[in-house]
Design a protein around this motif. Structure first.
Motif, PDB file in Angstrom:
ATOM      1  N   ASP A  52      42.088  40.615  39.958  1.00  0.00           N
ATOM      2  CA  ASP A  52      40.781  40.649  39.312  1.00  0.00           C
ATOM      3  C   ASP A  52      39.965  41.803  39.892  1.00  0.00           C
ATOM      4  O   ASP A  52      39.146  41.613  40.790  1.00  0.00           O
ATOM      5  CB  ASP A  52      40.065  39.312  39.536  1.00  0.00           C
ATOM      6  N   PRO A  53      40.179  43.025  39.387  1.00  0.00           N
ATOM      7  CA  PRO A  53      39.550  44.203  39.986  1.00  0.00           C
ATOM      8  C   PRO A  53      38.030  44.249  39.897  1.00  0.00           C
ATOM      9  O   PRO A  53      37.403  45.054  40.591  1.00  0.00           O
ATOM     10  CB  PRO A  53      40.170  45.378  39.224  1.00  0.00           C
ATOM     11  N   GLU A 117      35.682  37.655  31.692  1.00  0.00           N
ATOM     12  CA  GLU A 117      36.977  38.182  32.131  1.00  0.00           C
ATOM     13  C   GLU A 117      37.953  38.302  30.963  1.00  0.00           C
ATOM     14  O   GLU A 117      38.663  39.301  30.840  1.00  0.00           O
ATOM     15  CB  GLU A 117      37.583  37.280  33.209  1.00  0.00           C
ATOM     16  N   GLU A 121      37.380  42.133  30.368  1.00  0.00           N
ATOM     17  CA  GLU A 121      38.251  42.658  31.430  1.00  0.00           C
ATOM     18  C   GLU A 121      39.731  42.355  31.200  1.00  0.00           C
ATOM     19  O   GLU A 121      40.540  42.587  32.093  1.00  0.00           O
ATOM     20  CB  GLU A 121      37.835  42.052  32.781  1.00  0.00           C
ATOM     21  N   ASP A 123      42.253  43.655  29.862  1.00  0.00           N
ATOM     22  CA  ASP A 123      43.263  44.681  30.083  1.00  0.00           C
ATOM     23  C   ASP A 123      43.428  45.049  31.562  1.00  0.00           C
ATOM     24  O   ASP A 123      44.409  45.692  31.922  1.00  0.00           O
ATOM     25  CB  ASP A 123      42.945  45.939  29.259  1.00  0.00           C
ATOM     26  N   ARG A 124      42.491  44.628  32.414  1.00  0.00           N
ATOM     27  CA  ARG A 124      42.565  44.962  33.843  1.00  0.00           C
ATOM     28  C   ARG A 124      42.974  43.798  34.733  1.00  0.00           C
ATOM     29  O   ARG A 124      43.315  43.998  35.887  1.00  0.00           O
ATOM     30  CB  ARG A 124      41.200  45.473  34.344  1.00  0.00           C
ATOM     31  N   ILE A 125      42.899  42.577  34.225  1.00  0.00           N
ATOM     32  CA  ILE A 125      43.119  41.410  35.085  1.00  0.00           C
ATOM     33  C   ILE A 125      44.506  40.807  34.892  1.00  0.00           C
ATOM     34  O   ILE A 125      45.163  41.049  33.885  1.00  0.00           O
ATOM     35  CB  ILE A 125      42.057  40.311  34.837  1.00  0.00           C
TER      36      ILE A 125
END
Length: 164
Positions: A52-53, A117, A121, A123-125
Motif C-alpha cells: 500500500d504505497p 484504495e 489506488e 493500480d498501485r496496491i
C-alpha cells in the motif's frame, strides 16, 4: 467471546496508541525510506508500503483519518477492551450505546479507506493484502455489536425474570 473481543480491542489500542504514532511522528508522515532511519517500526512500515504505497507519502485526508485513529479511536479501543472484561451488570450504562456508535464510526472509516484504495489506488496496491490486513477493523466491530445485542438481550431477560 467477550475476552477474545477484549484482547482484539487491546491489540487495536496498541496499534492506534503506540505502533502508528511511532511511525507517523518520527517519519513526519512521509518518506518512510529516508526520514525514519532503520528502526523496527520503520522496517515494518516499509513492508506494508510495498502493498500500500500511499503510506509512503500520506495525503492530507488520510493524515486526518490517522489522527482520528490515534487520538479518538485509540482511547475508545481501551474503553471497550476494559469494559468487555467486566460482567455486563458492572459496565457503565453508556457502554452499549457508546460501543454501537464507535463501531459505526470504525466501519465507516474503514469503508472510506477501502473505497479510496480500490477506486483511486487500485493500480498501485496489492488489494488482497490491504483488505486482509485492514479487514479486522471492519468485521470485529460488527461482531462486537452482534455479541452485545445478543448478550444484553439475554441479560435483560434474566434480570426481568429474577424480578418476577
Amino acid at each position: 467471546m467477550r475476552v477474545l473481543l477484549s484482547n482484539i480491542y487491546f491489540l487495536f489500542a496498541f496499534v492506534a496508541l503506540v505502533f502508528e504514532p511511532l511511525y507517523y511522528f518520527p517519519c513526519e508522515w512521509n518518506d518512510v525510506n529516508e526520514s525514519c532511519g532503520d528502526y523496527i517500526i520503520a522496517r515494518i512500515w516499509r513492508i506494508y508500503t510495498q502493498w500500500d504505497p500511499i503510506f509512503a507519502d500520506i495525503p492530507v485526508f488520510l493524515r486526518i483519518m490517522c489522527w482520528i485513529e490515534c487520538f479518538l479511536f485509540g482511547p475508545s479501543y481501551l474503553f471497550c477492551a476494559y469494559n468487555l472484561r467486566r460482567e455486563p451488570r458492572f459496565r457503565p450504562r453508556i457502554f452499549n450505546a457508546f460501543t454501537y456508535v464507535f463501531s459505526g464510526a470504525l466501519v465507516y472509516s474503514t469503508l472510506v479507506y477501502f473505497a479510496y484504495e480500490l477506486i483511486h489506488e487500485i493500480d498501485r496496491i496489492n488489494a488482497g493484502m490491504v483488505l486482509l490486513i485492514n479487514a479486522p477493523w471492519t468485521f470485529v466491530p460488527l461482531i462486537l455489536c452482534f455479541h452485545l445485542y445478543y448478550n444484553e438481550s439475554i441479560y435483560t431477560l434474566e434480570r426481568a425474570r429474577k424480578r418476577n
